[in-house]
Scaffold this motif. Structure first.
Motif, PDB file in Angstrom:
ATOM      1  N   LEU A 169      35.934  20.184  -2.332  1.00  0.00           N
ATOM      2  CA  LEU A 169      35.120  21.327  -1.922  1.00  0.00           C
ATOM      3  C   LEU A 169      33.697  21.115  -2.425  1.00  0.00           C
ATOM      4  O   LEU A 169      33.462  20.978  -3.630  1.00  0.00           O
ATOM      5  N   ILE A 170      32.732  21.093  -1.502  1.00  0.00           N
ATOM      6  CA  ILE A 170      31.329  20.838  -1.816  1.00  0.00           C
ATOM      7  C   ILE A 170      30.555  22.139  -1.641  1.00  0.00           C
ATOM      8  O   ILE A 170      30.690  22.813  -0.616  1.00  0.00           O
ATOM      9  N   LEU A 171      29.747  22.466  -2.634  1.00  0.00           N
ATOM     10  CA  LEU A 171      28.926  23.670  -2.604  1.00  0.00           C
ATOM     11  C   LEU A 171      27.456  23.264  -2.518  1.00  0.00           C
ATOM     12  O   LEU A 171      26.953  22.545  -3.387  1.00  0.00           O
ATOM     13  N   PHE A 172      26.762  23.724  -1.465  1.00  0.00           N
ATOM     14  CA  PHE A 172      25.337  23.481  -1.281  1.00  0.00           C
ATOM     15  C   PHE A 172      24.574  24.735  -1.698  1.00  0.00           C
ATOM     16  O   PHE A 172      24.865  25.836  -1.216  1.00  0.00           O
ATOM     17  N   VAL A 173      23.595  24.555  -2.590  1.00  0.00           N
ATOM     18  CA  VAL A 173      22.837  25.675  -3.146  1.00  0.00           C
ATOM     19  C   VAL A 173      21.354  25.422  -2.914  1.00  0.00           C
ATOM     20  O   VAL A 173      20.842  24.342  -3.240  1.00  0.00           O
ATOM     21  N   GLY A 174      20.673  26.420  -2.358  1.00  0.00           N
ATOM     22  CA  GLY A 174      19.227  26.380  -2.178  1.00  0.00           C
ATOM     23  C   GLY A 174      18.709  27.797  -2.065  1.00  0.00           C
ATOM     24  O   GLY A 174      18.910  28.447  -1.039  1.00  0.00           O
ATOM     25  N   THR A 175      18.081  28.285  -3.109  1.00  0.00           N
ATOM     26  CA  THR A 175      17.715  29.705  -3.187  1.00  0.00           C
ATOM     27  C   THR A 175      16.233  29.973  -2.966  1.00  0.00           C
ATOM     28  O   THR A 175      15.809  31.112  -3.093  1.00  0.00           O
ATOM     29  N   ARG A 176      15.452  28.978  -2.631  1.00  0.00           N
ATOM     30  CA  ARG A 176      14.031  29.212  -2.366  1.00  0.00           C
ATOM     31  C   ARG A 176      13.824  29.691  -0.939  1.00  0.00           C
ATOM     32  O   ARG A 176      14.690  29.508  -0.071  1.00  0.00           O
ATOM     33  N   ALA A 177      12.676  30.287  -0.718  1.00  0.00           N
ATOM     34  CA  ALA A 177      12.366  30.797   0.619  1.00  0.00           C
ATOM     35  C   ALA A 177      12.246  29.642   1.600  1.00  0.00           C
ATOM     36  O   ALA A 177      11.562  28.659   1.344  1.00  0.00           O
ATOM     37  N   ASP A 197      21.356  32.677  -1.644  1.00  0.00           N
ATOM     38  CA  ASP A 197      20.901  33.862  -2.362  1.00  0.00           C
ATOM     39  C   ASP A 197      20.994  33.574  -3.863  1.00  0.00           C
ATOM     40  O   ASP A 197      21.278  32.466  -4.281  1.00  0.00           O
ATOM     41  N   ARG A 198      20.747  34.590  -4.654  1.00  0.00           N
ATOM     42  CA  ARG A 198      20.757  34.409  -6.104  1.00  0.00           C
ATOM     43  C   ARG A 198      22.153  34.072  -6.591  1.00  0.00           C
ATOM     44  O   ARG A 198      23.147  34.641  -6.151  1.00  0.00           O
ATOM     45  N   TRP A 199      22.218  33.105  -7.504  1.00  0.00           N
ATOM     46  CA  TRP A 199      23.499  32.735  -8.096  1.00  0.00           C
ATOM     47  C   TRP A 199      23.926  33.802  -9.095  1.00  0.00           C
ATOM     48  O   TRP A 199      23.169  34.193  -9.979  1.00  0.00           O
ATOM     49  N   THR A 200      25.163  34.269  -8.961  1.00  0.00           N
ATOM     50  CA  THR A 200      25.701  35.271  -9.878  1.00  0.00           C
ATOM     51  C   THR A 200      26.197  34.576 -11.133  1.00  0.00           C
ATOM     52  O   THR A 200      27.131  33.765 -11.066  1.00  0.00           O
ATOM     53  N   PRO A 201      25.594  34.844 -12.278  1.00  0.00           N
ATOM     54  CA  PRO A 201      26.035  34.163 -13.509  1.00  0.00           C
ATOM     55  C   PRO A 201      27.498  34.462 -13.815  1.00  0.00           C
ATOM     56  O   PRO A 201      27.962  35.597 -13.697  1.00  0.00           O
ATOM     57  N   GLY A 202      28.225  33.435 -14.183  1.00  0.00           N
ATOM     58  CA  GLY A 202      29.634  33.582 -14.508  1.00  0.00           C
ATOM     59  C   GLY A 202      30.569  33.352 -13.343  1.00  0.00           C
ATOM     60  O   GLY A 202      31.787  33.545 -13.490  1.00  0.00           O
ATOM     61  N   SER A 203      30.058  32.937 -12.187  1.00  0.00           N
ATOM     62  CA  SER A 203      30.933  32.731 -11.025  1.00  0.00           C
ATOM     63  C   SER A 203      31.882  31.556 -11.220  1.00  0.00           C
ATOM     64  O   SER A 203      32.908  31.478 -10.540  1.00  0.00           O
ATOM     65  N   ILE A 204      31.557  30.665 -12.148  1.00  0.00           N
ATOM     66  CA  ILE A 204      32.455  29.547 -12.437  1.00  0.00           C
ATOM     67  C   ILE A 204      33.182  29.762 -13.756  1.00  0.00           C
ATOM     68  O   ILE A 204      34.410  29.618 -13.838  1.00  0.00           O
ATOM     69  N   THR A 205      32.445  30.122 -14.792  1.00  0.00           N
ATOM     70  CA  THR A 205      33.078  30.316 -16.095  1.00  0.00           C
ATOM     71  C   THR A 205      33.942  31.571 -16.130  1.00  0.00           C
ATOM     72  O   THR A 205      34.927  31.628 -16.874  1.00  0.00           O
ATOM     73  N   ASN A 248      17.145  23.171  -5.631  1.00  0.00           N
ATOM     74  CA  ASN A 248      16.066  23.639  -6.526  1.00  0.00           C
ATOM     75  C   ASN A 248      16.648  23.897  -7.913  1.00  0.00           C
ATOM     76  O   ASN A 248      16.975  25.029  -8.265  1.00  0.00           O
ATOM     77  N   PRO A 249      16.782  22.876  -8.734  1.00  0.00           N
ATOM     78  CA  PRO A 249      17.428  23.038 -10.051  1.00  0.00           C
ATOM     79  C   PRO A 249      16.657  23.943 -11.002  1.00  0.00           C
ATOM     80  O   PRO A 249      17.272  24.546 -11.890  1.00  0.00           O
ATOM     81  N   LEU A 250      15.340  24.056 -10.875  1.00  0.00           N
ATOM     82  CA  LEU A 250      14.577  24.867 -11.818  1.00  0.00           C
ATOM     83  C   LEU A 250      15.001  26.331 -11.776  1.00  0.00           C
ATOM     84  O   LEU A 250      15.039  27.001 -12.802  1.00  0.00           O
ATOM     85  N   GLU A 251      15.314  26.844 -10.603  1.00  0.00           N
ATOM     86  CA  GLU A 251      15.713  28.247 -10.485  1.00  0.00           C
ATOM     87  C   GLU A 251      17.209  28.463 -10.685  1.00  0.00           C
ATOM     88  O   GLU A 251      17.662  29.613 -10.691  1.00  0.00           O
TER      89      GLU A 251
END
Length: 358
Positions: A169-177, A197-205, A248-251
């Motif tokens: 399962l591959i997850l693609f993340v990109g939250t910039r405009a 959209d914004r990553w919800t903290p704790g979605s993995i842990t 975008n790893p910085l965000e």
């Protein structure tokens, strides 16, 4: 009166001293000169036409041809002028990066240069960990080495292809405009999930509390859903991605930190102001250029598409390339109208998991 009579007297003398035939001869000589130059120009044009006709299969009509004899005499001015000028082939069409992304075999230094992947940040903002990726400095801006970018991007494509081939399962993340469309397209090609959209903290842990209501399904080796497993999936823990691609790893430092705590490999675009140790497989490139992000996301999506194609081809020949799910029991057999027992699922050894994020 004296001035007017003087002008008339001098005018008569001028006329008598310069006969009219002299003026006629003067204008005739000028006309002959213009006509001679036109004849010379026409001769040169005919020589060019003869040379072109000798080199091409389509002869050029002569200059002095009668326009009334040509078949296009009745055509509109737009049609007569449509063949004039040079043809310019468009080199960059922005929509093609979304509708038809490039494949890993299309990775070239020219493509990366055109997308602006070599442009970094100001030298005062750089991270010392990126020293091995920087080629030089131009006008106070760090320039990334495109050869290094191409090598790291090809390595990331191989990783995505292998994870997709093994049913991961591959997850693609990109939250910039502006990154939402390329993120969705890459996830569709790779058959994975996307987050713009914004990553919800704790979605993995702490995924059981946050994603506990998400629906899971059981599929066979050909990605066909198998019913009658809903009761067994209620008590199972939520699925975690096998690979995370972050544009975008910085965000999204919290996401990368959670992936590190759970030993989930990550791929990220690392600019000169980011820390390359945040991700497992960095891709040194310009994360502020939307065109560069679309190129990288499209290439990784195509790599995942190739991996899924390899997995389905192997499954059609009876070979399962991934580890089946453990702890599942076959549902109770149901009898059809004729009283014969029939099972609505495949053997447990051929079952896999997919998760649909709601």
């Amino acid at each position: 009166m004296i001035i007017r009579h003087l002008a008339l007297r001098q005018g008569r003398r001028a006329l008598t001293s310069q006969p009219i035939r002299r003026w006629t001869r003067f204008f005739a000589s000028q006309v002959d000169t213009v006509e001679a130059s036109l004849q010379t120009t026409l001769g040169e044009i005919r020589k060019v036409e003869a040379f072109v006709n000798s080199r091409s299969d389509h002869p050029v009509s002569p200059v002095d041809a009668d326009p009334s004899s040509t078949p296009d005499n009745d055509a509109s001015p737009e049609e007569n002028l449509s063949n004039l000028g040079s043809e310019i082939t468009p080199h960059y069409q922005p929509h093609t990066l979304l509708t038809n992304p490039p494949s890993p075999s299309d990775i070239t230094l020219e493509l990366l240069l055109a997308s602006g992947a070599h442009l970094g940040h100001n030298t005062s903002l750089w991270n010392p960990g990126n020293a091995k990726y920087i080629h030089g400095i131009r006008d106070g801006v760090h320039i990334l080495s495109l050869e290094t970018t191409a090598a790291h991007l090809r390595r990331a494509c191989k990783i995505v292809t292998e994870v997709a081939r093994r049913g991961g399962l591959i997850l693609f993340v990109g939250t910039r405009a502006g990154q939402d469309r390329c993120v969705v397209k890459a996830a569709e090609l790779a058959g994975g999930c996307h987050l713009f959209d914004r990553w919800t903290p704790g979605s993995i842990t702490n995924g059981q509390q946050i994603l506990g209501n998400c629906r899971m399904k059981v599929v066979d080796e050909l990605d066909r859903e198998i019913p009658d497993f809903e009761e067994q999936l209620l008590d199972r823990s939520v699925l975690k991605p096998d690979l995370v691609v972050c544009l975008n790893p910085l965000e999204n430092y919290v996401l990368l930190h959670e992936c590190g705590l759970n030993n989930i490999p990550t791929i990220g675009i690392i600019d000169t102001n980011a820390d390359p140790t945040w991700v497992t497989y960095p891709i040194p490139a310009n994360d502020d250029s939307l065109r560069c992000v679309q190129v990288i996301a499209g290439v990784l999506g195509r790599a995942g598409e190739a991996g899924n194609k390899m997995r389905l081809e192997a499954a059609s020949q009876g070979e399962v390339t991934y580890q089946p799910a453990q702890g599942l029991k076959m549902p109770a057999e149901k009898k059809d109208g004729e009283g014969q027992a029939s099972s609505g699922s495949a053997p447990v050894s051929e079952l896999g998991f997919l998760q649909t994020l709601m």
